[in-house]
Design a protein around this motif. Structure first.
Motif, mmCIF file in Angstrom:
data_model
loop_
_atom_site.group_PDB
_atom_site.id
_atom_site.type_symbol
_atom_site.label_atom_id
_atom_site.label_comp_id
_atom_site.label_asym_id
_atom_site.label_seq_id
_atom_site.Cartn_x
_atom_site.Cartn_y
_atom_site.Cartn_z
ATOM 1 N N LEU A 1 -26.883 25.906 8.719
ATOM 2 C CA LEU A 1 -25.648 25.585 8.992
ATOM 3 C C LEU A 1 -25.504 25.636 10.328
ATOM 4 C CD1 LEU A 1 -24.054 27.818 6.104
ATOM 5 C CD2 LEU A 1 -24.237 25.210 5.994
ATOM 6 N N GLU A 2 -26.086 26.493 11.104
ATOM 7 C CA GLU A 2 -25.976 26.476 12.410
ATOM 8 C C GLU A 2 -26.286 25.388 13.275
ATOM 9 O OE1 GLU A 2 -27.633 29.904 13.768
ATOM 10 O OE2 GLU A 2 -25.829 31.281 13.706
ATOM 11 N N ALA A 3 -27.399 24.759 12.743
ATOM 12 C CA ALA A 3 -27.903 23.449 13.197
ATOM 13 C C ALA A 3 -27.153 22.207 12.736
ATOM 14 C CB ALA A 3 -29.446 23.297 12.836
ATOM 15 N N LEU A 4 -26.564 22.390 11.623
ATOM 16 C CA LEU A 4 -25.630 21.227 11.154
ATOM 17 C C LEU A 4 -24.370 21.190 12.055
ATOM 18 C CD1 LEU A 4 -24.820 19.086 8.936
ATOM 19 C CD2 LEU A 4 -23.908 21.181 7.579
ATOM 20 N N VAL A 5 -23.845 22.398 12.304
ATOM 21 C CA VAL A 5 -22.544 22.449 13.306
ATOM 22 C C VAL A 5 -22.893 21.971 14.620
ATOM 23 C CG1 VAL A 5 -21.189 24.252 14.552
ATOM 24 C CG2 VAL A 5 -21.535 24.645 12.141
ATOM 25 N N VAL A 6 -24.000 22.275 15.259
ATOM 26 C CA VAL A 6 -24.391 21.619 16.466
ATOM 27 C C VAL A 6 -24.377 20.148 16.309
ATOM 28 C CG1 VAL A 6 -26.134 21.345 18.119
ATOM 29 C CG2 VAL A 6 -25.468 23.632 17.215
ATOM 30 N N GLU A 7 -25.102 19.643 15.282
ATOM 31 C CA GLU A 7 -25.064 18.297 15.090
ATOM 32 C C GLU A 7 -23.826 17.653 14.839
ATOM 33 O OE1 GLU A 7 -26.706 15.583 11.178
ATOM 34 O OE2 GLU A 7 -27.866 17.292 11.801
ATOM 35 N N GLN A 8 -22.806 18.098 14.220
ATOM 36 C CA GLN A 8 -21.782 17.829 13.914
ATOM 37 C C GLN A 8 -20.841 17.693 15.344
ATOM 38 O OE1 GLN A 8 -19.948 19.807 10.488
ATOM 39 N NE2 GLN A 8 -21.143 18.482 8.981
ATOM 40 N N GLN A 9 -21.019 18.639 16.167
ATOM 41 C CA GLN A 9 -20.106 18.809 17.413
ATOM 42 C C GLN A 9 -20.550 17.643 18.222
ATOM 43 O OE1 GLN A 9 -21.267 22.671 18.408
ATOM 44 N NE2 GLN A 9 -19.151 23.548 17.884
ATOM 45 N N ASP A 10 -21.934 17.325 18.221
ATOM 46 C CA ASP A 10 -22.550 16.165 18.872
ATOM 47 C C ASP A 10 -21.798 14.908 18.647
ATOM 48 O OD1 ASP A 10 -24.017 17.932 20.317
ATOM 49 O OD2 ASP A 10 -25.725 17.592 19.606
ATOM 50 N N HIS A 11 -21.865 14.771 17.039
ATOM 51 C CA HIS A 11 -21.398 13.339 16.622
ATOM 52 C C HIS A 11 -19.690 13.256 16.756
ATOM 53 C CE1 HIS A 11 -21.102 9.958 13.886
ATOM 54 N NE2 HIS A 11 -20.377 10.782 13.118
ATOM 55 N N ILE A 12 -18.932 14.572 16.708
ATOM 56 C CA ILE A 12 -17.790 14.232 17.123
ATOM 57 C C ILE A 12 -17.275 14.057 18.416
ATOM 58 C CG2 ILE A 12 -15.769 15.915 17.271
ATOM 59 C CD1 ILE A 12 -16.627 17.246 14.882
ATOM 60 N N LYS A 13 -18.278 14.423 19.496
ATOM 61 C CA LYS A 13 -18.136 14.339 20.953
ATOM 62 C C LYS A 13 -18.441 12.778 21.018
ATOM 63 C CE LYS A 13 -19.799 15.760 25.398
ATOM 64 N NZ LYS A 13 -20.701 16.585 26.158
ATOM 65 N N SER A 14 -19.596 12.161 20.527
ATOM 66 C CA SER A 14 -19.872 10.713 20.974
ATOM 67 C C SER A 14 -18.682 9.817 20.008
ATOM 68 C CB SER A 14 -21.110 10.392 20.110
ATOM 69 O OG SER A 14 -20.879 10.464 18.627
ATOM 70 N N LEU A 15 -17.932 10.306 18.910
ATOM 71 C CA LEU A 15 -17.036 9.666 18.458
ATOM 72 C C LEU A 15 -15.664 9.797 19.208
ATOM 73 C CD1 LEU A 15 -17.363 10.443 14.590
ATOM 74 C CD2 LEU A 15 -17.694 8.650 15.765
ATOM 75 N N GLU A 16 -15.503 10.777 19.945
ATOM 76 C CA GLU A 16 -14.191 10.891 20.698
ATOM 77 C C GLU A 16 -14.432 9.910 22.130
ATOM 78 O OE1 GLU A 16 -14.150 15.072 21.441
ATOM 79 O OE2 GLU A 16 -12.650 15.586 19.934
ATOM 80 N N GLU A 17 -16.003 10.076 22.490
ATOM 81 C CA GLU A 17 -16.123 9.139 23.815
ATOM 82 C C GLU A 17 -15.874 7.776 23.270
ATOM 83 O OE1 GLU A 17 -19.950 10.173 24.916
ATOM 84 O OE2 GLU A 17 -19.230 11.981 25.902
ATOM 85 N N GLU A 18 -16.309 7.325 22.244
ATOM 86 C CA GLU A 18 -16.121 5.872 21.680
ATOM 87 C C GLU A 18 -14.561 5.658 21.525
ATOM 88 O OE1 GLU A 18 -17.390 3.297 17.826
ATOM 89 O OE2 GLU A 18 -18.505 5.051 18.259
ATOM 90 N N LEU A 19 -13.829 6.668 21.052
ATOM 91 C CA LEU A 19 -12.597 6.423 20.676
ATOM 92 C C LEU A 19 -11.902 6.050 22.077
ATOM 93 C CD1 LEU A 19 -10.065 6.153 18.962
ATOM 94 C CD2 LEU A 19 -9.906 8.632 18.849
ATOM 95 N N SER A 20 -11.926 7.084 23.269
ATOM 96 C CA SER A 20 -11.379 7.045 24.367
ATOM 97 C C SER A 20 -11.819 5.588 24.996
ATOM 98 C CB SER A 20 -11.717 7.868 25.308
ATOM 99 O OG SER A 20 -13.095 7.964 25.575
#
Length: 98
Positions: free
Chosen positions: A42-61
């Motif tokens: 679950l910790e690995a999944l959280v890190v993966e999702q945080q990276d995905h969220i960051k990339s989506l936020e960058e794409e959105l901006s």
């Protein structure tokens, strides 16, 4: 027939209690190992999702609609995407002027 004294009966009873407690501890150790494995996943999944969220936020901006004179009430004289005053809109050529 075997006759047990009070002390022997207590010892046998405590021995059974110890055996059941040992079995319980071993069972709990297995459960702890399984839970620790799950926590790591679950910790690995959280890190993966945080990276995905960051990339989506960058794409959105990057795709965010920036305001200019074409899509807002800002007049063209104030528009941020217009060329600077000293920049020519004409492309450079190899021809001589005149």
């Amino acid at each position: 027939m075997l006759i047990l004294t009070g002390i022997e009966t207590k010892i046998l009873s405590q021995s059974e209690t110890v055996k059941s407690l040992i079995a319980l501890v071993e069972k709990q150790a297995l459960q702890i190992d399984a839970l620790m494995f799950r926590v790591e996943k679950l910790e690995a999944l959280v890190v993966e999702q945080q990276d995905h969220i960051k990339s989506l936020e960058e794409e959105l901006s990057a795709h965010k609609n920036k305001k200019n004179s074409g899509n807002s009430h800002i007049p063209p004289s104030v528009s941020l995407d217009k060329p600077q005053r000293n920049q020519s809109l004409r492309e450079k050529t190899d021809k001589k002027s005149g």
